[in-house]
Each structure stands twice: as structure tokens, then as C-alpha cells.
Design a protein around this motif. Sequence first.
Motif, short mmCIF file in Angstrom:
data_model
loop_
_atom_site.label_atom_id
_atom_site.label_comp_id
_atom_site.label_asym_id
_atom_site.label_seq_id
_atom_site.Cartn_x
_atom_site.Cartn_y
_atom_site.Cartn_z
N VAL A 1 -20.76 -2.29 -3.56
CA VAL A 1 -20.74 -1.29 -2.50
C VAL A 1 -21.47 -0.06 -3.03
CG1 VAL A 1 -19.25 0.12 -1.05
CG2 VAL A 1 -18.56 -2.20 -1.64
N SER B 1 -22.77 5.80 -2.06
CA SER B 1 -22.80 6.63 -0.85
C SER B 1 -21.72 6.19 0.14
CB SER B 1 -24.18 6.58 -0.20
OG SER B 1 -24.49 5.24 0.18
N THR B 2 -21.37 4.92 0.13
CA THR B 2 -20.31 4.42 1.01
C THR B 2 -18.97 5.03 0.63
OG1 THR B 2 -21.50 2.37 1.41
CG2 THR B 2 -19.15 2.34 1.85
N LEU C 1 -18.98 8.62 1.81
CA LEU C 1 -18.76 8.64 3.26
C LEU C 1 -17.31 8.30 3.60
CD1 LEU C 1 -20.13 9.07 5.98
CD2 LEU C 1 -20.76 6.66 5.97
N THR C 2 -16.73 7.38 2.87
CA THR C 2 -15.31 7.03 3.08
C THR C 2 -14.42 8.23 2.79
OG1 THR C 2 -15.74 4.73 2.53
CG2 THR C 2 -13.47 5.48 2.36
N SER D 1 -14.45 -1.09 7.81
CA SER D 1 -15.80 -1.46 8.23
C SER D 1 -16.87 -0.83 7.34
CB SER D 1 -16.03 -1.11 9.70
OG SER D 1 -16.00 0.27 9.90
N LEU D 2 -16.60 0.37 6.82
CA LEU D 2 -17.55 1.00 5.89
C LEU D 2 -17.68 0.18 4.61
CD1 LEU D 2 -16.71 4.80 6.19
CD2 LEU D 2 -18.92 3.73 6.66
N LEU D 3 -16.55 -0.23 4.07
CA LEU D 3 -16.57 -1.00 2.82
C LEU D 3 -17.17 -2.39 3.03
CD1 LEU D 3 -13.15 0.05 1.26
CD2 LEU D 3 -15.44 0.84 0.64
N GLY E 1 -19.59 -2.87 5.12
CA GLY E 1 -20.98 -2.65 5.50
C GLY E 1 -21.25 -2.93 6.96
#
Length: 193
Positions: free
Chosen positions: A67, A70-71, A74-75, A146-148, A150
Motif C-alpha cells: 500500500v 500516500s494512502t 490520506l487514511t 476501500s482506501l486500503l 485501493g
Amino acid sequence: YAAVDLTAGEKERGTMQTLLCAPVRSLEIVAGKFLAVWVVATVAAVVNIGSLAATMARILPAGATAVPPSTFVLTAVMLLPITLTVAALFVAIAAFAKDFKDGQNFLTPVYMFLALPAGITMLPSVELDAWTAFVPMINIALLVKSLLAGEARGELMFLVLASSGLYAMLALLLAARVFDREQVLLCLLYTSD
């Protein structure tokens, strides 16, 4: 614990009366208490995200798709509205307690009520959509999921942030209203004697 100590703990120690006699508005008092609780909650959230990032970097094989950092950033940003909401809600509810033990008794069911639905989001069939984007607490948990993975979509991120911002604002207004009613704070002080 910070919310309980800054409200019910002050009542128990007898420092709430002094604070209420100070030449400050109740909004300034609640803002100070809220900010202290929010900073503690935000630091805890950022540390948890950092721990998750370190754990994932450690357990994933060297060639596996990791991952991106940047994710995780953002999280952490997506967790800000939830920390605002929870901090304001906990300060408002803890203000009704007459001592530290009562504060814990008041906040434990609230915490369970907030945490248990977030656990439901771990089920594979529960996904972020236009409806779940407006469900408090669940929306942020699904967005982080959903962020993790992708799979986060921009419009759903906007809906989650907008609705979570609204919930945070309502929780802040509730906390300010509780502290504006000094009789709630003072009546509980005198009944504990």
C-alpha cells in the motif's frame, strides 16, 4: 479518559466551580476541553495508522504490492472528522457525570454503540456506496477499508467527508449547548455532596 477527566474529574476534584467563576464564556471552556480531547484522539488515530503501515510493511513479502504511503496519509486525514465527532460527543456526555466513575459508566455504552457497527464493516458484503456514505462511523470505516484496498472513489470520499463533517458540527453544537447550561454542571456538583 481525557473527556471524563476534563469534565466529571473536575467536578469530583471541585475545580469546575472555579472554572465556571472565571471571566470566560462557556463556549471558551468547552472549546478548550474539546481541543484537549481532540488532540489526544487525533494522536491516537495517527499512531494507529502508523502502526498499521509498519505492520503491513513488515508482513507483506518483498515482491508483493504494498500500500503506498500516500494512502496511509490520506487514511489519517479521513480519520479527522471521526475524531472531531467522538471528542465532542464524549465531552458533552461526560459533562452529565458527577464523578470519574459515572463518566466511565456513561461513556462505555456510547463507545460500544459507536464501535460495534464499525466492526460490521469487516464483512465482505458490506461496501461503501451512496447510502452507507451517510451512516455515521460506518462511513469512515468503509472509506478506510476501500482506501486500503485501493478501491476508493472520489465522489464517495466527498460524501463521507461532507456527512462526517456535518456530524462533527452537530456534536460540537451539542457539547457547547451542554456547557452553556451551567445548571447541568452545577446541579450535578451539589448532588454529589
